[in-house]
Design a protein around this motif. Structure first.
Motif, PDB file in Angstrom:
ATOM      1  N   ARG A  69      -5.015  -1.638  10.410  1.00 42.66           N
ATOM      2  CA  ARG A  69      -5.681  -2.612   9.536  1.00 42.66           C
ATOM      3  C   ARG A  69      -5.105  -4.014   9.782  1.00 42.66           C
ATOM      4  O   ARG A  69      -5.834  -4.993   9.929  1.00 42.66           O
ATOM      5  CB  ARG A  69      -5.436  -2.180   8.094  1.00 42.66           C
ATOM      6  CG  ARG A  69      -6.361  -2.756   7.091  1.00 42.66           C
ATOM      7  CD  ARG A  69      -6.277  -1.972   5.795  1.00 42.66           C
ATOM      8  NE  ARG A  69      -4.922  -1.895   5.278  1.00 42.66           N
ATOM      9  CZ  ARG A  69      -4.422  -0.849   4.616  1.00 42.66           C
ATOM     10  NH1 ARG A  69      -5.156   0.224   4.372  1.00 42.66           N
ATOM     11  NH2 ARG A  69      -3.178  -0.864   4.173  1.00 42.66           N
ATOM     12  N   TYR A 129       1.014  -3.976   0.656  1.00 40.02           N
ATOM     13  CA  TYR A 129       0.718  -3.745   2.076  1.00 40.02           C
ATOM     14  C   TYR A 129       0.016  -2.398   2.255  1.00 40.02           C
ATOM     15  O   TYR A 129      -0.997  -2.287   2.951  1.00 40.02           O
ATOM     16  CB  TYR A 129       2.026  -3.785   2.871  1.00 40.02           C
ATOM     17  CG  TYR A 129       1.843  -3.969   4.359  1.00 40.02           C
ATOM     18  CD1 TYR A 129       1.930  -5.233   4.937  1.00 40.02           C
ATOM     19  CD2 TYR A 129       1.604  -2.877   5.197  1.00 40.02           C
ATOM     20  CE1 TYR A 129       1.781  -5.409   6.305  1.00 40.02           C
ATOM     21  CE2 TYR A 129       1.444  -3.044   6.563  1.00 40.02           C
ATOM     22  CZ  TYR A 129       1.531  -4.308   7.114  1.00 40.02           C
ATOM     23  OH  TYR A 129       1.377  -4.479   8.480  1.00 40.02           O
ATOM     24  N   ASN A 130       0.539  -1.360   1.581  1.00 37.40           N
ATOM     25  CA  ASN A 130      -0.066  -0.031   1.708  1.00 37.40           C
ATOM     26  C   ASN A 130      -1.484   0.007   1.149  1.00 37.40           C
ATOM     27  O   ASN A 130      -2.337   0.728   1.651  1.00 37.40           O
ATOM     28  CB  ASN A 130       0.788   1.023   0.983  1.00 37.40           C
ATOM     29  CG  ASN A 130       2.117   1.231   1.696  1.00 37.40           C
ATOM     30  OD1 ASN A 130       2.270   0.862   2.861  1.00 37.40           O
ATOM     31  ND2 ASN A 130       3.084   1.809   1.003  1.00 37.40           N
ATOM     32  N   GLU A 131      -1.711  -0.773   0.109  1.00 32.93           N
ATOM     33  CA  GLU A 131      -3.063  -0.809  -0.475  1.00 32.93           C
ATOM     34  C   GLU A 131      -4.019  -1.667   0.348  1.00 32.93           C
ATOM     35  O   GLU A 131      -5.198  -1.765   0.020  1.00 32.93           O
ATOM     36  CB  GLU A 131      -2.995  -1.380  -1.906  1.00 32.93           C
ATOM     37  CG  GLU A 131      -2.375  -0.425  -2.897  1.00 32.93           C
ATOM     38  CD  GLU A 131      -2.156  -1.065  -4.274  1.00 32.93           C
ATOM     39  OE1 GLU A 131      -2.525  -2.246  -4.457  1.00 32.93           O
ATOM     40  OE2 GLU A 131      -1.616  -0.376  -5.148  1.00 32.93           O
ATOM     41  N   GLY A 132      -3.507  -2.318   1.372  1.00 37.45           N
ATOM     42  CA  GLY A 132      -4.369  -3.141   2.220  1.00 37.45           C
ATOM     43  C   GLY A 132      -4.720  -4.481   1.600  1.00 37.45           C
ATOM     44  O   GLY A 132      -5.665  -5.149   2.017  1.00 37.45           O
ATOM     45  N   ASN A 159       5.604  -3.599  -0.359  1.00 37.78           N
ATOM     46  CA  ASN A 159       5.129  -2.379   0.299  1.00 37.78           C
ATOM     47  C   ASN A 159       3.924  -1.774  -0.401  1.00 37.78           C
ATOM     48  O   ASN A 159       3.033  -1.233   0.240  1.00 37.78           O
ATOM     49  CB  ASN A 159       6.287  -1.394   0.461  1.00 37.78           C
ATOM     50  CG  ASN A 159       7.207  -1.864   1.569  1.00 37.78           C
ATOM     51  OD1 ASN A 159       6.898  -1.700   2.745  1.00 37.78           O
ATOM     52  ND2 ASN A 159       8.304  -2.527   1.211  1.00 37.78           N
ATOM     53  N   PRO A 182      10.342   0.006   3.370  1.00 33.92           N
ATOM     54  CA  PRO A 182      11.408  -0.488   2.482  1.00 33.92           C
ATOM     55  C   PRO A 182      12.794   0.006   2.897  1.00 33.92           C
ATOM     56  O   PRO A 182      13.765  -0.744   2.805  1.00 33.92           O
ATOM     57  CB  PRO A 182      11.036   0.057   1.108  1.00 33.92           C
ATOM     58  CG  PRO A 182       9.669   0.574   1.202  1.00 33.92           C
ATOM     59  CD  PRO A 182       9.285   0.708   2.630  1.00 33.92           C
ATOM     60  N   LYS A 210      -2.183   1.786   8.394  1.00 37.64           N
ATOM     61  CA  LYS A 210      -2.004   0.428   7.850  1.00 37.64           C
ATOM     62  C   LYS A 210      -1.748  -0.590   8.948  1.00 37.64           C
ATOM     63  O   LYS A 210      -2.196  -1.734   8.861  1.00 37.64           O
ATOM     64  CB  LYS A 210      -0.973   0.386   6.721  1.00 37.64           C
ATOM     65  CG  LYS A 210       0.439   0.645   7.103  1.00 37.64           C
ATOM     66  CD  LYS A 210       1.320   0.745   5.861  1.00 37.64           C
ATOM     67  CE  LYS A 210       2.763   0.966   6.326  1.00 37.64           C
ATOM     68  NZ  LYS A 210       3.681   1.312   5.276  1.00 37.64           N
TER      69      LYS A 210
END
Lengths: 426, 429
Positions: free
Chosen positions: A140, B301-304, B298, A63, A137
């Motif tokens: 992934r 995204y961070n949590e997949g 975000n 961010p 991440k």
């Protein structure tokens, strides 16, 4: 034509290419890193740009970094990968508004330059590696990108053709790497690879826009300094012609079959007959006046698309078409007939002239976009040539019917791949 | 010919309305090699119920006919227009959307000849039974190609969830069954109704002399006879405010699931500045909420729950509109719930800050400058805006005027459970 002059300067560890033009409302930076395509490195190289663009030492979170880009009038930062011959190329692109067209006249070029340098040289490090959460991440995301190829059948069948056709050659590797190897990557070994890539890769920076060359040179010299290096060269071994055409059929639950045919052209960028090959491809399948489009689509009504394209550094030509499952034999035989017609010189002088005109048009159009221009110029880096844009166009105009027939004789059919349905032939 | 100047972006636009009603715009672009021209009719897949020219009663035409007509217009008695364009060094194309059919070429030489070809081929139809039948095989393969494409199925599935009656829910290309009913007479009926110059717009952008080209168009049109055209009568069934279906799950031959959340738009009767402000405000709202710099993006995204395919978009046209948010995901249900909750939470007052708004505006202004590097963008978008009585070059000034209050009140108004719908693609078992 406005072919834009490219000014090249050798700086510390990389080459700077500046193209000054007033065509655009924005300025574009493209940073290229080139290394041989290898099984050991391909997956790390696929991950590295994603990790670098998600945060940096100064902008420690996505961010924070993305907010800064938004503030810079929506500067875009994106990374992508390409296979060019047996090289793997990472690209980092940043495009930023030219303040001349904004009501706020704060200079943006330098800010864009600084941000690009920050992304490349000042990563978000903790201990001996990249930030762990970022790496996790992005691993992934990389895996899902590798898997998503399966869901796009047009891409999937092209990837599968190359896998089958180039088995045992580096070119069989996918541009995004190998799914199973993603797990092996750690923040530490990726950081090691990052250092190695910046020591060993051949690196080029393109700056395109309404810029001043001297100013760009000065900024580039201050912001980006690397050790000197000798770029690694791939020694492509000669490919022996297959004794028998490799025919692969794969069954899946699809409604439309995807027919992909691979040929070895035995001609690469920089070869004297490369431009003849371009004309060959234009007559054969590059355009909507080409033999494939006319005969597979317009005359036989078998397909919506039927086209061919070249891989200029590996020396491949790929035909692709989406057809009804039951029409495989007919489509393959029409395509073979078109290749035979190419060998026999079954095309008029008018068709040749028409094809040259369309190729010239396509080339000039490509040069109208910053990224298109950059990609055309980059061929010279890969092939170690210095063909300027004018020469490209004049050489192509010299191609004769005999030249095209000579090219046709060099082209070998290698692999026919068909993604077919589970109810084929019904 | 009138000249309109846009000082901030340093562009000039020339306009003239021909006596037959055709609107012609020319935007000179110095330094470019390419000239790009589009000839567009305000006629798309949604215009399937109308009063044909010279008749009194409404007719309903087969699904996919606007797109079919687009294909067939390229074929003439003496061959294919694609051939003629490529002999003149041009590349030609066409596309059909919900509301428009556009024919176009780009070329770096022989521009006058190509422009003449473009105008003449669109204005001189030649349809025959034989070629209509042949095209069914080609378009059949185009339809099958889309049938295997999970992103297209997802997108259309969501529109079908949102709309009960409006023809936007019909696939632009139709189905293999629906196109089997298309005949040359149907094509002429549609053509005669919708391809009158007064329903069309010609846009030319490139390194051109505006006076020279305007004159060419003037002379070309003067040679052709058109009767004055009464206003076209189109009919659209009434559409409820809420989504038709809450959820649809498509099982396909994929490895990764996909999920889109849709919001059915309000105010789809707007035109002009009102519409421009509404759609820009909606875009700013989505940017603040789901842009890459946002907390929500975000977090997801961070949590997949999302990856780089995550995207959002807002479409508004006469009579329909929708926002769509989503992408590939390992957890389609969880993603749908989270997105809906994030949207609902955005209706609380004081959700957004001035800083966020300012950033979103700057981002959009920069994106606009980048977009107008592209002749294709200028021609296609200018046409779309003009058909909705908006001006493409009002984007930046309109953006600058959007306030936090505008964003907040639009959010409060449009976000409601009844207008949500979810579409998912999951791997076939």
């Amino acid at each position: 034509m406005d072919a834009a002059k490219e000014k090249i300067t050798e700086l510390q560890g990389f080459k700077l290419h500046v193209i000054e033009t007033e065509k655009y409302k924005t300025n574009t930076f493209v940073w290229k890193m080139k290394a041989p395509l290898t099984n050991d490195d391909v997956t790390k190289r696929a991950l590295l740009p994603q990790v670098l663009q998600s945060s940096s030492a100064k902008y420690t979170s996505t961010p924070a970094l993305r907010s800064y880009l938004d503030e810079l009038y929506g500067a875009t930062l994106f990374v992508d990968l390409a296979k060019k011959g047996e090289y793997h190329i990472m690209s980092f692109s940043l495009e930023i508004a030219n303040e001349k067209f904004l009501s706020d006249s704060t200079p943006l070029l330098k800010k864009g330059f600084e941000l690009l340098a920050e992304i490349l040289t000042n990563p978000n490090i903790s201990g001996n590696g990249f930030d762990q959460k970022t790496v996790e991440k992005e691993k992934r995301t990389l895996k899902s990108r590798i898997h998503s190829v399966f869901d796009d059948k047009m891409r999937y069948s092209n990837v599968r053709l190359l896998e089958e056709m180039c088995k045992g050659e580096p070119y069989a590797l996918q541009v995004n790497g190998v799914s199973a190897d993603v797990d092996e990557i750690t923040p530490e070994n990726l950081y090691e690879y990052f250092k190695r890539a910046f020591q060993e890769d051949e690196m080029d920076l393109y700056v395109i826009g309404d810029v001043n060359e001297a100013e760009v040179k000065k900024l580039a010299g201050e912001l980006l300094q690397f050790e000197g290096r000798t770029p690694k060269k791939v020694n492509t071994k000669g490919i022996t012609k297959r004794a028998e055409v490799n025919e692969i059929k794969e069954e899946q639950d699809v409604k439309q079959g995807k027919l992909n045919i691979g040929y070895r052209t035995n001609i690469v960028y920089g070869d004297p007959d490369y431009f003849d090959l371009q004309v060959f491809n234009g007559i054969f399948g590059g355009f909507s006046h080409s033999k494939l489009f006319i005969n597979v689509r317009e005359k036989a009504s078998l397909a919506y698309y039927a086209a061919s394209r070249l891989e200029s550094h590996k020396g491949l030509m790929m035909v692709m078409s989406g057809i009804d499952l039951k029409n495989y034999d007919q489509a393959v035989s029409i395509i073979h007939e078109q290749m035979e017609a190419m060998r026999n010189g079954d095309y008029t002088d008018e068709e040749i002239a028409q094809t040259k005109a369309v190729i010239q048009n396509q080339m000039l159009e490509t040069l109208d976009t910053p990224r298109g221009l950059q990609e055309v110029l980059y061929h010279n880096v890969i092939a170690k040539t210095a063909i300027n844009l004018e020469a490209w166009l004049t050489e192509m105009q010299k191609t004769t019917k005999e030249d095209i027939m000579a090219v046709a004789k060099k082209i070998d059919l290698d692999t026919i791949y068909f993604l077919t349905g589970t109810e084929a032939g019904d | 010919m009138e000249k309109i100047t846009f000082d901030q972006v340093q562009e000039e636009l020339y306009h003239e309305k021909m006596s037959n009603g055709l609107n012609v715009y020319i935007l000179p672009k110095k330094g470019f090699n390419k000239t790009y021209a589009t000839f567009t009719t305000k006629y798309g897949s949604v215009d399937n119920t109308f009063v044909p020219l010279g008749k009194e009663e409404y007719v309903k035409v087969p699904d996919g006919i606007a797109h079919f007509l687009e294909h067939k217009l390229f074929e003439k008695e003496d061959g294919d227009v694609f051939q003629q364009f490529s002999r003149q060094g041009a590349s030609a194309n066409a596309f059909t959307s919900f509301t428009r059919t556009a024919y176009l070429f780009s070329s770096t030489s022989d521009v006058e000849k190509n422009l003449e070809t473009l105008i003449d081929f669109v204005q001189e139809p030649y349809f025959s039974e034989k070629t209509v039948e042949k095209e069914k095989g080609i378009i059949g393969q185009e339809i099958t190609m889309y049938d295997d494409n999970p992103d297209w199925r997802l997108y259309f599935g969501l529109i079908q969830n949102l709309y009960q009656n409006h023809p936007v829910k019909i696939d632009i290309a139709g189905t293999i069954e629906s196109i089997s009913h298309i005949t040359k007479d149907w094509l002429y009926e549609c053509y005669n109704t919708f391809y009158h110059p007064s329903n069309m717009l010609l846009f030319i952008v490139g390194p051109v002399d505006p006076e020279l080209f305007m004159n060419q168009v003037r002379e070309n049109q003067a040679k052709k006879e058109y009767k004055d055209m009464p206003e076209i009568k189109r009919q659209f069934a009434d559409e409820p405010r809420g989504a038709a279906e809450k959820k649809q799950v498509l099982q396909m031959n994929v490895q990764t699931s996909k999920c889109l959340v849709g919001i059915k738009a309000l105010h789809v009767d707007q035109t002009g500045n009102e519409m421009l402000k509404n759609e820009l405000t909606m875009n700013v709202f989505l940017d603040i909420l789901f842009g890459k710099s946002s907390e929500h993006y975000n977090q997801l995204y961070n949590e997949g729950l999302i990856d780089e395919t995550f995207a959002y978009d807002y479409t508004q046209e006469q009579g329909f509109g929708f926002a769509m948010i989503g992408g590939d995901t390992s957890e389609p249900d969880q993603l749908a719930e989270k997105l809906k909750k994030m949207l609902m939470d955005a209706t609380n007052s004081n959700t957004f800050s001035e800083e966020q708004l300012e950033r979103a505006k700057r981002k959009k202004i920069g994106a606009f400058l980048r977009a107008i590097n592209s002749p294709e963008y200028i021609a296609n978008q200018f046409t779309r805006y003009a058909f909705n009585e908006m001006n493409l070059f009002d984007v930046v000034p309109t953006l600058e005027k959007i306030t936090l209050g505008d964003v907040q009140s639009l959010a409060t108004e449009i976000i409601s459970e009844e207008r949500f719908s979810v579409c998912q693609v999951i791997p076939k078992k």
